[in-house]
Design a protein around this motif. Structure first.
Motif, PDB file in Angstrom:
ATOM      1  N   ALA A 145      11.707  -1.757   4.308  1.00 43.18           N
ATOM      2  CA  ALA A 145      10.381  -2.291   4.501  1.00 43.18           C
ATOM      3  C   ALA A 145       9.128  -1.270   4.805  1.00 43.18           C
ATOM      4  CB  ALA A 145      10.355  -3.354   5.662  1.00 43.18           C
ATOM      5  N   PRO A 146       9.589  -0.250   5.658  1.00 41.93           N
ATOM      6  CA  PRO A 146       8.431   0.623   6.172  1.00 41.93           C
ATOM      7  C   PRO A 146       7.805   1.338   4.690  1.00 41.93           C
ATOM      8  CG  PRO A 146      10.109   0.975   7.499  1.00 41.93           C
ATOM      9  CD  PRO A 146      10.661  -0.040   6.518  1.00 41.93           C
ATOM     10  N   SER A 147       8.632   1.748   3.947  1.00 38.63           N
ATOM     11  CA  SER A 147       8.162   2.481   2.800  1.00 38.63           C
ATOM     12  C   SER A 147       7.899   1.618   1.625  1.00 38.63           C
ATOM     13  CB  SER A 147       9.099   3.478   2.159  1.00 38.63           C
ATOM     14  OG  SER A 147      10.339   2.749   1.948  1.00 38.63           O
ATOM     15  N   ASN A 148       7.908   0.302   1.613  1.00 35.89           N
ATOM     16  CA  ASN A 148       7.474  -0.614   0.778  1.00 35.89           C
ATOM     17  C   ASN A 148       5.870  -0.643   0.611  1.00 35.89           C
ATOM     18  OD1 ASN A 148       6.676  -2.832  -0.851  1.00 35.89           O
ATOM     19  ND2 ASN A 148       8.131  -4.347   0.156  1.00 35.89           N
ATOM     20  N   PRO A 149       5.522  -0.478  -1.056  1.00 39.79           N
ATOM     21  CA  PRO A 149       4.150   0.039  -0.936  1.00 39.79           C
ATOM     22  C   PRO A 149       3.215  -1.215  -0.745  1.00 39.79           C
ATOM     23  CG  PRO A 149       5.369   0.247  -3.037  1.00 39.79           C
ATOM     24  CD  PRO A 149       6.357   0.069  -1.914  1.00 39.79           C
ATOM     25  N   SER A 150       3.880  -2.448  -0.759  1.00 33.60           N
ATOM     26  CA  SER A 150       3.213  -3.787  -0.771  1.00 33.60           C
ATOM     27  C   SER A 150       2.714  -3.851   0.657  1.00 33.60           C
ATOM     28  CB  SER A 150       3.966  -4.785  -1.214  1.00 33.60           C
ATOM     29  OG  SER A 150       5.039  -5.199  -0.182  1.00 33.60           O
ATOM     30  N   ARG A 151       3.277  -3.263   1.687  1.00 34.27           N
ATOM     31  CA  ARG A 151       2.868  -3.197   3.121  1.00 34.27           C
ATOM     32  C   ARG A 151       1.453  -2.827   3.153  1.00 34.27           C
ATOM     33  NH1 ARG A 151       6.334  -4.491   7.692  1.00 34.27           N
ATOM     34  NH2 ARG A 151       7.511  -5.942   6.433  1.00 34.27           N
ATOM     35  N   SER A 152       0.976  -1.617   2.529  1.00 34.67           N
ATOM     36  CA  SER A 152      -0.162  -1.240   2.710  1.00 34.67           C
ATOM     37  C   SER A 152      -1.255  -2.047   2.028  1.00 34.67           C
ATOM     38  CB  SER A 152      -0.406   0.468   2.219  1.00 34.67           C
ATOM     39  OG  SER A 152      -0.689   0.501   0.769  1.00 34.67           O
ATOM     40  N   ASP A 153      -0.598  -2.658   0.742  1.00 35.62           N
ATOM     41  CA  ASP A 153      -1.522  -3.659  -0.004  1.00 35.62           C
ATOM     42  C   ASP A 153      -1.831  -4.787   1.096  1.00 35.62           C
ATOM     43  OD1 ASP A 153      -1.736  -2.466  -2.141  1.00 35.62           O
ATOM     44  OD2 ASP A 153      -0.386  -3.845  -3.528  1.00 35.62           O
ATOM     45  N   ARG A 154      -0.880  -5.164   1.639  1.00 33.88           N
ATOM     46  CA  ARG A 154      -1.065  -6.341   2.642  1.00 33.88           C
ATOM     47  C   ARG A 154      -2.200  -6.061   3.687  1.00 33.88           C
ATOM     48  NH1 ARG A 154       3.334 -10.135   3.401  1.00 33.88           N
ATOM     49  NH2 ARG A 154       4.438 -10.578   1.408  1.00 33.88           N
ATOM     50  N   ARG A 155      -1.981  -4.726   4.192  1.00 30.97           N
ATOM     51  CA  ARG A 155      -2.786  -4.626   5.312  1.00 30.97           C
ATOM     52  C   ARG A 155      -4.280  -4.723   4.732  1.00 30.97           C
ATOM     53  NH1 ARG A 155       1.177  -0.897   7.282  1.00 30.97           N
ATOM     54  NH2 ARG A 155       0.357   0.737   6.145  1.00 30.97           N
ATOM     55  N   TRP A 156      -4.275  -3.764   3.599  1.00 31.23           N
ATOM     56  CA  TRP A 156      -5.672  -4.034   3.003  1.00 31.23           C
ATOM     57  C   TRP A 156      -6.432  -5.394   2.848  1.00 31.23           C
ATOM     58  CZ3 TRP A 156      -8.359  -5.899  -1.049  1.00 31.23           C
ATOM     59  CH2 TRP A 156      -9.469  -5.556  -1.437  1.00 31.23           C
ATOM     60  N   VAL A 157      -5.484  -6.191   2.175  1.00 29.93           N
ATOM     61  CA  VAL A 157      -5.816  -7.574   2.043  1.00 29.93           C
ATOM     62  C   VAL A 157      -6.182  -8.385   3.413  1.00 29.93           C
ATOM     63  CG1 VAL A 157      -4.980  -9.936   1.343  1.00 29.93           C
ATOM     64  CG2 VAL A 157      -4.568  -8.052  -0.044  1.00 29.93           C
TER      65      VAL A 157
END
Ligand SMILES: Cc1ncc(COP(=O)(O)O)c(C=O)c1O
Length: 372
Positions: free
Chosen positions: A10-22
């Motif tokens: 999970a921590p390296s999943n790029p969608s995490r930073s996408d979600r944070r931006w959203v």
């Protein structure tokens, strides 16, 4: 084992930073909503219509000058929560101008590229506003091609087509915190707190749909009337109960009237439709601007013409009550078009025959006292 793998990935999943931006983008939009606040509801009492209280909800006072401010914010939230708008997504929209002005403003807040596809007839003042908010403009000669062109640009360039005509009625929360909840709430201490009629125009149809759904949801008995300019498909689509109805006569009243019945317009919800001649819309726009001491846009003229017709009908049957309609946008953006006699004549619009009718109505006295 599988669960462990998922967690450690999970921590390296790029969608995490996408979600944070959203999430951050949504917070920026919520903050803007908090700053924008409610729009005022103005009594507009007219001599000759005693017993019928007319009100104008002034949507021109939004930061981007029109009722489309609300819709644009909702469309961005919808696109963000659907995963369609991400950091860097180019937003593309088909518009007659007002929605694009508001979307350009929100795109700038979110630091997203924005391109508006507009008919050539769009007022230069609106185009200047879109550019001022950092948006790009793509003009098409045939107004019936704005949607197809926007769709094509989005597909060809990996952008997101916002598509107000499809999503207006889905993106707007008709249950709460919308134009209808404000309007009915603001009426609650008036002499006739339940409007007999709420009168609006239809571009996407989203405003009428939202108000009608909210009234049903809250058990408010107001009727909804939609005013429609010459040649628009909404009136015939409603009359024939045919949502596939199309015309080939583009509207001459910017912002309202379409050549097809748009998906966000729900005919079942509309109690009455009133066709308004374009000359009457322009005459009423100028009449209202004189009475208010500031300019309003042409679709506000259409609204007022329809509201006056209903008020006269109520008066004639000695019915007392209230009617609410909207100031949809400011007239400042039409100085070189609907406020220019040569431009109006050049479009084949003649307000003269309608001016006499309007001269019967003048501004009335003080606001009505509450019922004893
Ligand atoms: C400038 C403008 N745009 C659009 C609309 C129509 O709103 P909607 O797209 O919600 O039907 C109006 C309504 O009167 C309007 O005045």
């Amino acid at each position: 084992m599988q669960l462990h793998a998922a967690v450690s990935e999970a921590p390296s999943n790029p969608s995490r930073s996408d979600r944070r931006w959203v999430r951050h983008a949504l917070e920026l939009l919520e903050a803007e909503a908090g700053r924008s606040g409610w729009t005022p509801l103005l009594p507009f009492r007219v001599k000759g219509l005693e017993g019928v209280d007319l009100y104008l909800k002034d949507e021109s006072l939004h930061p981007t000058g029109s009722l489309k401010h609300r819709l644009a914010r909702s469309l961005f939230m919808h696109g963000l929560c659907n995963g369609d708008i991400r950091r860097g997504t180019t937003i593309i929209e088909a518009s007659s101008g007002s929605t694009a002005v508001s979307e350009a403003y929100f795109a700038q807040i979110l630091d997203l590229p924005f391109v508006a596809v507009l008919p050539r007839a769009t007022s230069p003042e609106k185009i200047a506003l879109i550019r001022r908010f950092g948006g790009g403009v793509h003009v098409v000669d045939d107004p019936t091609e704005v949607v197809g062109t926007a769709q094509g640009l989005a597909e060809g360039g990996d952008g997101y087509f916002m598509d107000q005509f499809t999503y207006a009625s889905q993106a707007t929360d008709w249950r709460r915190d919308n134009i209808a909840s404000e309007l009915f709430g603001q009426m609650s201490r008036e002499r006739h707190p339940i409007p007999d009629w709420v009168v609006v125009g239809a571009g996407t149809g989203g405003t009428s749909t939202c108000i009608a759904r909210h009234a049903r949801y809250q058990g408010i008995g107001s009727n909804i009337a939609v005013v429609d300019p010459e040649g628009s498909a909404f009136y015939e689509g409603w009359r024939r109960k045919d949502t596939g109805f199309v015309t080939c006569t583009p509207s001459r009243i910017e912002g309202i009237g379409r050549t097809r019945v748009e998906p966000s317009f729900v005919p079942n919800l509309i109690d009455e439709m009133i066709q308004v001649a374009d000359g009457a819309s322009v005459a009423a726009m100028r009449w209202a601007s004189d009475l208010l001491g500031r300019r309003v846009g042409p679709s506000t003229g259409t609204n007022l013409w329809g509201a006056l017709q209903l008020a006269v009908r109520m008066s004639a049957s000695s019915r007392q009550g209230s009617i609410v309609t909207l100031i949809c946008d400011t007239g400042d953006r039409y100085a070189s078009t609907y406020y220019d006699d040569d431009w109006v004549t050049g479009r084949g619009i003649d307000p003269a025959p309608w001016v006499k009718t309007l001269d019967r109505f003048r501004l009335g006295g003080a606001p009505a006292a509450p019922a004893a």
